[in-house]
Write a protein that holds these residues in place. Structure first.
Motif, PDB file in Angstrom:
ATOM      1  N   SER A 141     104.446  -6.161  -5.282  1.00 17.58           N
ATOM      2  CA  SER A 141     103.334  -7.345  -5.544  1.00 17.58           C
ATOM      3  C   SER A 141     104.034  -8.689  -5.071  1.00 17.58           C
ATOM      4  O   SER A 141     103.623  -9.844  -4.807  1.00 17.58           O
TER       5      SER A 141
ATOM      6  N   PRO B 160     102.755  -5.929   0.199  1.00 11.61           N
ATOM      7  CA  PRO B 160     102.597  -4.198  -0.516  1.00 11.61           C
ATOM      8  C   PRO B 160     102.329  -3.746   0.467  1.00 11.61           C
ATOM      9  O   PRO B 160     102.323  -2.374   0.093  1.00 11.61           O
TER      10      PRO B 160
ATOM     11  N   PRO C 104     106.217  -0.649  -6.762  1.00 10.83           N
ATOM     12  CA  PRO C 104     104.693  -1.032  -6.675  1.00 10.83           C
ATOM     13  C   PRO C 104     104.769  -2.982  -7.012  1.00 10.83           C
ATOM     14  O   PRO C 104     104.176  -3.612  -6.458  1.00 10.83           O
ATOM     15  N   TYR C 105     105.302  -3.058  -8.870  1.00 11.79           N
ATOM     16  CA  TYR C 105     105.008  -4.313  -8.955  1.00 11.79           C
ATOM     17  C   TYR C 105     106.219  -5.416  -8.375  1.00 11.79           C
ATOM     18  O   TYR C 105     105.863  -6.276  -7.859  1.00 11.79           O
TER      19      TYR C 105
ATOM     20  N   GLY D  88     105.256 -10.233  -2.648  1.00 14.84           N
ATOM     21  CA  GLY D  88     104.185 -10.361  -1.524  1.00 14.84           C
ATOM     22  C   GLY D  88     104.486 -10.212  -0.883  1.00 14.84           C
ATOM     23  O   GLY D  88     103.727  -9.896   0.712  1.00 14.84           O
TER      24      GLY D  88
END
Lengths: 338, 305
Positions: free
Chosen positions: A37, A42, A33-34, A40
């Motif tokens: 994000s 998600p 997930p990091y 860019g």
């Protein structure tokens, strides 16, 4: 000779390197997930959640299909039943209506998941006990037919949406954790997936797993040495159904929607493809298969609305020319041939 | 009473359609050892080809042979390109490869014809109805389906039991290598046989056009029902497929006709009774399959004995 799963899986890596790889993979999955994000993207988290959940279902089918040699074409039924358990319990939680005369409605994930696993296991036990009276091609047809019957059951279940399905407005709650956050729910799903794969690993290496593999290779021989093969097959079938129920329950939470489509027979076919793609009878194969199939579908769907017209022939080519899924393909590319 | 007779006839008519599909499926399985999920796609191809030609020419007499030819051609190229390589494989590979074919055919049909269902008109010479018993007129077209189904069943029996080709087919099922050693081109034989199975499915598709809507996915609905037929009748047995198809057709149709009224008398709420009845009648044949399995796990008339 025709059964590719009879071949012992050739270890591609030594055990130390394999463990290292698995650890690396896990770290990668946890930080995904990091990374998403940072990149860019998600939407990747949602895609990854789907893959992780479907991997649970594929791994559970793999126990029956890959290790037990039971070609079940109805795996989506148990997956859908698990999802409906979440949907129905949530519906009763919202309306406050009694279920079977008891106030059973709940939105607690720690209750709904075990309930889904239990109910799916019960369904699989009932239908498995019947289906396992047959074998071979009849077993394929029967599991497909029974899954279709359960599909029709939910279509007719007007009290719970029938054709339209059920909306789960809010994800089930967990103490101390906000499941509504997509990254958090990804980690929750990942946790259950890792737990399920670890459990599968233990089952496969246990005495039970060895007997099951024996039944796949020669049921007559196992029966001759006094193993009650029917019971072993049924147990494998039920465990397999329970895993699918877990996956279904998680998917109902992820998508916040349950419908008979989850029990559609093409879903069963996709589960089988995931198992074969990744390599039947290997522990992590189904996860790889789920990732590749869902990734491929997403990619093709972004490209054209009619992506199945490409996916279908791809599947045919894969079955015809690579034995043992992707690892077979790798072997082919290395020039090893068959 | 006339209603019941009408529904029973509808059941027999559905049974004969199912027989055409089940016979093709079980023939191919019994003799070549291949489970062909795409049998439903061949049915769909037959129906679409008929619908397309009928829409262009307005003649069912031209459209029907076109449907048969399309299904047979699709079947034989399917055998030549894909299925031929699956004979020596296990059922899992066969299921997955033919599943891939279904995805392909369904999507291709969507591209060519769109998602809207097509309708085929009943040919004028089969339009209308005839009196069967007092107070019941039955559509000629449905009677024609029954007649064609019956004729096909007899022709199939004669082909397999009484002709040289049938003898080769039976011999090939028993010992493929021996037949080949005697100088018979078994590969060609299998391709032809697959074409025959495809044509049976296509025939069902041709006849389905005027009474059902022709749409993508029609093949799989009927395919799963065909599996029920084959399991009930006994895998690989054409006689079993015949009996199983009629039983499934009649039971399915009668349940759908009788259950709603029955439940409405028992239950207070009419709409709930209807929903329950539609669910139960959709599940009925599967329950029948479960019961048959409990009593005779190999089906009613298993092959070879």
């Amino acid at each position: 000779m025709a059964d590719p799963s009879n071949k012992p899986a050739r270890p591609l890596l030594s055990s130390v390197r394999r463990r290292l790889l698995v650890a690396l993979l896990l770290v990668g999955l946890v930080v995904l997930p990091y990374l998403a994000s940072l990149a860019g993207q998600p939407a990747l988290v949602s895609l990854a959640t789907r893959i992780v959940i479907l991997a649970i279902a594929a791994a559970s089918l793999n126990l029956a299909l890959g290790y037990g040699g039971l070609i079940s074409f109805g795996h989506a039924a148990w997956y859908g039943v698990g999802a409906y358990v979440v949907g129905v319990l949530y519906r009763h939680f919202v309306t406050g209506d009694l279920l079977f005369g008891l106030p059973l409605g709940t939105d607690q994930l720690l209750i709904t998941l075990p309930a889904a696993i239990l109910v799916s296991g019960l369904f699989a036990a009932g239908f498995g006990a019947l289906s396992l009276r047959t074998s071979g091609v009849q077993f394929i047809m029967i599991t497909l037919a029974f899954a279709q019957m359960i599909f029709f059951f939910f279509v007719a279940l007007k009290a719970y949406g029938g054709d339209d399905g059920l909306i789960v407005r809010r994800r089930n709650a967990l103490p101390f954790v906000d499941t509504r956050d997509s990254a958090t729910f990804y980690w929750v799903s990942l946790f259950f997936a890792v737990a399920w794969f670890a459990f599968m690993g233990r089952v496969v290496r246990s005495r039970f797993g060895k007997v099951l593999a024996g039944v796949r290779q020669s049921e007559r021989r196992m029966a001759a040495i006094g193993v009650p093969t029917y019971r072993y097959k049924l147990a494998a079938f039920v465990i397999s159904g329970m895993g699918a129920g877990l996956a279904g329950a998680l998917m109902a939470n992820h998508a916040r929607f349950v419908s008979p489509d989850m029990l559609h027979w093409t879903q069963s076919g996709e589960f089988m493809i995931m198992v074969i793609l990744g390599g039947a009878g290997t522990l992590l194969g189904p996860a790889l298969g789920a990732a590749v199939l869902i990734g491929l579908e997403t990619q093709l769907a972004a490209w054209t609305e009619h992506w199945q017209v490409i996916l279908g022939p791809l599947l045919v080519l894969m079955i015809l020319f690579t034995r043992g899924g992707l690892s077979g393909l790798l072997g082919l590319l290395r020039g090893g041939g068959r | 009473m006339p209603l019941l007779i009408e529904q029973a006839l509808n059941g027999v008519q559905l049974g004969f359609m199912l027989f055409l599909l089940a016979a093709g499926l079980t023939l191919i399985f019994g003799i070549m050892g291949v489970i062909n999920l795409a049998q439903g796609s061949l049915y769909m191809i037959g129906a679409y080809a008929t619908a397309a030609v009928a829409a262009k020419t307005g003649s069912f007499l031209l459209a029907a042979p076109a449907g048969l030819a399309a299904a047979a051609l699709a079947g034989m190229s399917m055998e030549y390109l894909v299925v031929r390589r699956l004979y020596a494989r296990d059922h899992l590979d066969q299921v997955l490869a033919t599943f891939g074919l279904i995805l392909f055919f369904n999507q291709l049909t969507t591209i060519l014809f769109g998602r809207q269902p097509l309708f085929v008109e009943i040919p004028p010479f089969l339009n209308g109805s005839v009196p069967i018993v007092e107070g019941l007129r039955y559509p000629v077209y449905r009677l024609a389906i029954i007649a064609v189904g019956l004729a096909t069943a007899i022709a199939l029996y004669v082909l397999i039991a009484r002709t040289r080709l049938g003898m080769l087919i039976r011999a090939g099922a028993t010992n493929r290598d021996m037949v080949r050693a005697l100088g018979v081109d078994i590969r060609l034989l299998y391709t032809v046989l697959f074409g025959v199975g495809a044509m049976l499915a296509g025939l069902a598709g041709v006849m389905a056009g005027p009474i059902l809507s022709v749409q993508v996915g029609m093949g799989e609905q009927v395919l799963i029902l065909t599996f029920v037929v084959v399991v009930i009748g006994g895998v690989g047995s054409i006689r079993g497929a015949f009996v199983g198809a009629l039983v499934v057709g009649v039971v399915d149709t009668l349940l759908r006709a009788v259950l709603p009224g029955l439940l409405r008398q028992l239950m207070s709420s009419g709409s709930e009774a209807d929903a329950l009845a539609s669910g139960l009648s959709a599940m009925g044949v599967y329950m029948l399959m479960a019961i048959v399995l409990l009593i005779r796990p190999k089906g009613l008339l298993p092959a070879h004995g």
